[in-house]
Scaffold this active site. Structure first.
Site, PDB file in Angstrom:
ATOM      1  N   LYS A   1       0.895  -1.050  -0.066  1.00 45.27           N
ATOM      2  CA  LYS A   1       0.003  -0.223  -0.005  1.00 45.27           C
ATOM      3  C   LYS A   1       0.972   1.304   0.138  1.00 45.27           C
ATOM      4  CE  LYS A   1      -1.532   2.944   2.862  1.00 45.27           C
ATOM      5  NZ  LYS A   1      -1.485   3.876   1.848  1.00 45.27           N
TER       6      LYS A   1
ATOM      7  N   GLU B   1      10.225   1.187  10.267  1.00 41.36           N
ATOM      8  CA  GLU B   1      11.345   1.949  10.215  1.00 41.36           C
ATOM      9  C   GLU B   1      10.610   3.327  10.385  1.00 41.36           C
ATOM     10  OE1 GLU B   1      14.154   1.337   9.730  1.00 41.36           O
ATOM     11  OE2 GLU B   1      14.116  -0.767   9.148  1.00 41.36           O
TER      12      GLU B   1
ATOM     13  N   CYS C   1      14.166  10.688   6.844  1.00 43.92           N
ATOM     14  CA  CYS C   1      14.114  10.267   8.543  1.00 43.92           C
ATOM     15  C   CYS C   1      15.347  10.250   8.945  1.00 43.92           C
ATOM     16  CB  CYS C   1      13.257   9.091   8.885  1.00 43.92           C
ATOM     17  SG  CYS C   1      13.874   7.717   7.712  1.00 43.92           S
TER      18      CYS C   1
ATOM     19  N   GLU D   1      10.880  15.937  15.411  1.00 44.40           N
ATOM     20  CA  GLU D   1      11.374  15.821  14.081  1.00 44.40           C
ATOM     21  C   GLU D   1      10.684  17.109  13.221  1.00 44.40           C
ATOM     22  OE1 GLU D   1      10.165  12.174  12.148  1.00 44.40           O
ATOM     23  OE2 GLU D   1      11.902  12.237  11.137  1.00 44.40           O
TER      24      GLU D   1
HETATM   25  P1  ADP Z   1       2.700  11.131   6.799  1.00 48.63           P
HETATM   26  O1  ADP Z   1       2.044  11.786   7.883  1.00 48.63           O
HETATM   27  O2  ADP Z   1       3.935  11.686   6.483  1.00 48.63           O
HETATM   28  O3  ADP Z   1       1.959  10.753   5.602  1.00 48.63           O
HETATM   29  P2  ADP Z   1       2.516   8.475   7.866  1.00 48.63           P
HETATM   30  O4  ADP Z   1       3.192   7.627   8.777  1.00 48.63           O
HETATM   31  O5  ADP Z   1       1.111   8.770   8.463  1.00 48.63           O
HETATM   32  O6  ADP Z   1       3.268   9.757   7.472  1.00 48.63           O
HETATM   33  O7  ADP Z   1       2.326   7.699   6.386  1.00 48.63           O
HETATM   34  C1  ADP Z   1       2.980   6.778   6.128  1.00 48.63           C
HETATM   35  C2  ADP Z   1       2.070   5.757   5.210  1.00 48.63           C
HETATM   36  O8  ADP Z   1       1.256   5.245   6.304  1.00 48.63           O
HETATM   37  C3  ADP Z   1       1.460   6.176   4.171  1.00 48.63           C
HETATM   38  O9  ADP Z   1       1.289   5.127   3.327  1.00 48.63           O
HETATM   39  C4  ADP Z   1      -0.114   6.374   4.789  1.00 48.63           C
HETATM   40  O10 ADP Z   1      -1.241   6.275   4.085  1.00 48.63           O
HETATM   41  C5  ADP Z   1       0.025   5.212   5.810  1.00 48.63           C
HETATM   42  N1  ADP Z   1      -0.771   5.378   6.991  1.00 48.63           N
HETATM   43  C6  ADP Z   1      -1.169   6.356   7.733  1.00 48.63           C
HETATM   44  N2  ADP Z   1      -1.961   6.078   8.491  1.00 48.63           N
HETATM   45  C7  ADP Z   1      -2.671   4.761   8.295  1.00 48.63           C
HETATM   46  C8  ADP Z   1      -3.481   3.763   9.099  1.00 48.63           C
HETATM   47  N3  ADP Z   1      -4.347   4.172  10.023  1.00 48.63           N
HETATM   48  N4  ADP Z   1      -3.263   2.581   8.594  1.00 48.63           N
HETATM   49  C9  ADP Z   1      -2.620   2.150   7.577  1.00 48.63           C
HETATM   50  N5  ADP Z   1      -1.881   3.088   6.842  1.00 48.63           N
HETATM   51  C10 ADP Z   1      -1.980   4.217   7.381  1.00 48.63           C
END
Ligand code: ADP
Length: 516
Positions: A209, A287, A321, A417
């Site tokens: 995903k 990570e 990161c 961060e």
């Molecule tokens: P950012 O806020 O920089 O987008 P995230 O850690 O939220 O950083 O996002 C990294 C990944 O995690 C993306 O692919 C995002 O769609 C996914 N993501 C964010 N929230 C969820 C969730 N609740 N369940 C599954 N995937 C998620």
């Protein structure tokens, strides 16, 4: 829209590419020249699938955040379909010889190099990254497929001396099964291949995903995986919007057919996924965020330290990161470091659209990201920091490279961060003081320091509470090295000879009744 862009949009209607922006390396040219790589549907079981809905991918570097494509917005059903396909494919893929799996990965890496320019343009237009860095990312990304194509054949088990004469002890390494990947936007290609190279080498199958901001790079990788001969169901991609990420993520983290989750992203989201993974006790790699200290000691070569700071801070406009986040400079070189770093920022940094050839600093990924950086700057200034460069916003998500002096550990930028082009500099007196500040964070991903004192180099490299250390070096990522953090920066390692272990379990086989 100009006449040219209208015409191009019509020509490209089969890939549903819209709202084209004209640049020297423009999206219209990419979409025309690289049409087979610009995929907008999900890739499941070797087929391109529509979802019931679609979502917009925008160019963050365009003034009005121009929509460049609409991509299938998958939900839990498509995610489940992909998991089932990966589970079916695992039965066959695990029995393909390691040599053949390696050959397929190598071909995939070659195809990436062959289509380097087009892949880089896709990265630039969906993430905002300058072309030069996008080209670097494609090579970096391909290097993981290449590295793990070789590691596939080095997954050895053990034959262990037994305590009994009538028994043999064997330790077999076997692939764990289906692996789910949830990946970020800041390295839209490399964060997928760093995981997929290891997983496929081990004999696992994969459902990805990708981040909602950057699904096109993931889908281009799927297209090349198909051309490389990765069998249907072995590598699947289910893009979705931010709104659907939780429901898709739930399938990928809870379905009993999924054996392993590998996530790269924020610590907050990582914790949500970890909790979901607990119910079915999945193997996990995380990570997560960093807050890297960059320490300059008295004995350092200040010019080298400035070069390292520029490379480590301003890569991807500060959005990695492992970017340096907290600069600690010893008193005797403090003023020289600030003066030389400020001059280097004036000389070397040029803001603009990533497709313009001389751009070094693209936009931040979205307005939320820009708000965060500006908020940290305002907080620091209100608590007594001195503004030496930048400080403001230039257009929607562009932030001027910013240099702050006289920063103290209580300021927001020292506690969280940044993920943007901000250099907060703290003055320190002793090594002990610098280490105490550096290690005061709950995260521990990368850390950097500059010193010419050999004893100090050993002491500080060992004492820093991080997973990766750059000694007199600002860039450390390589497929050959291990990537991973300590504390709340994550679990597990990627890259290196250890990366493949994340997709294997060790089965103990005890053969008895062997007395002669
Ligand atoms: P950012 O806020 O920089 O987008 P995230 O850690 O939220 O950083 O996002 C990294 C990944 O995690 C993306 O692919 C995002 O769609 C996914 N993501 C964010 N929230 C969820 C969730 N609740 N369940 C599954 N995937 C998620």
């Amino acid at each position: 829209m100009t006449m040219t862009t209208n015409m191009t949009a019509r020509m490209l209607s089969t890939t549903r590419v819209v709202g084209l922006a004209c640049r020297r390396f423009g999206w219209d040219a990419i979409a025309a020249a690289a049409a087979p790589l610009v995929r907008t549907r999900a890739y499941v079981d070797g087929r391109w699938l529509d979802a019931q809905d679609d979502f917009a991918v925008v160019d963050p570097g365009a003034a009005a955040r121009t929509e460049i494509a609409r991509v299938a917005d998958c939900g839990p059903e498509e995610a489940k379909q992909a998991v089932d396909a990966a589970h079916q494919a695992f039965r066959r893929w695990k029995d393909v010889t390691a040599k053949e799996r390696g050959a397929v990965l190598r071909k995939w890496a070659h195809l990436m190099e062959q289509h380097k320019e087009d892949l880089a343009r896709i990265i630039t237009f969906e993430s905002g990254k300058p072309m030069k860095e996008s080209l670097g990312e494609v090579s970096y990304s391909a290097s993981f497929l290449d590295w793990f194509s070789e590691e596939a054949r080095r997954v050895y088990g053990d034959v262990v001396p037994s305590p009994s004469k009538d028994r043999k002890i064997l330790l077999l390494k076997q692939p764990v099964g289906v692996a789910s990947f949830i990946t970020p936007w800041n390295f839209p290609s490399a964060m997928i291949t760093r995981k997929a190279g290891a997983a496929l080498a081990a004999g696992c199958t994969v459902v990805v995903k990708p981040a909602e901001d950057t699904p096109l790079s993931a889908l281009a990788l799927a297209e090349l995986s198909c051309q490389a001969g990765v069998p249907p169901g072995v590598f699947n991609v289910v893009p979705c919007s931010r709104e659907r990420a939780p429901s898709v993520g739930r399938v990928l983290c809870t379905d009993p057919l999924v054996a392993k989750i590998s996530f790269t992203g924020s610590t907050a989201t990582g914790k949500v996924l970890l909790k979901m993974a607990a119910d079915t006790v999945k193997k996990v790699s995380m990570e997560l965020g960093g807050h890297a200290p960059f320490i300059v000691f008295d004995s350092a070569d200040v010019d080298e330290a400035v070069r390292g700071a520029m490379a480590s801070k301003f890569r991807n406009s500060g959005q990695t990161c492992v970017c340096s986040n907290r600069f600690l400079v010893q008193s005797s070189v403090y003023d020289a470091f600030l003066a030389k770093l400020g001059a280097a920022m004036d000389r070397e940094l040029k803001l603009g659209h990533g497709g313009e050839p001389d751009t070094t600093q693209g936009p931040l990924i979205n307005d939320r990201a820009a708000d965060k950086v500006v908020g940290q700057v305002e907080d620091a200034l209100s608590r007594g920091a001195r503004l030496l460069r930048g400080g403001g916003r230039l257009g929607s998500s562009f932030v001027a490279p910013t240099l702050l002096a006289d920063v103290s550990p209580d300021m927001l930028c020292m506690r969280e961060e940044t993920f943007g082009p901000l250099v907060p500099v703290v003055r320190f007196a002793t090594e002990g003081e610098a280490l105490a500040i550096a290690n005061s964070s709950r995260t521990g991903l990368a850390g950097y320091f500059y010193s010419a004192d050999m004893s100090q180099i050993w002491r500080v490299a060992e004492a820093l509470e991080v997973g990766m250390v750059g000694v007199n070096e600002g860039l450390l990522s390589a497929a050959e090295g291990s990537f991973g953090g300590v504390k709340e920066s994550g679990l597990g390692l990627e890259g290196s000879k250890y990366g493949v272990d994340e997709y294997l379990h060790v089965k103990y086989v005890c053969m008895g009744g062997l007395a002669g």
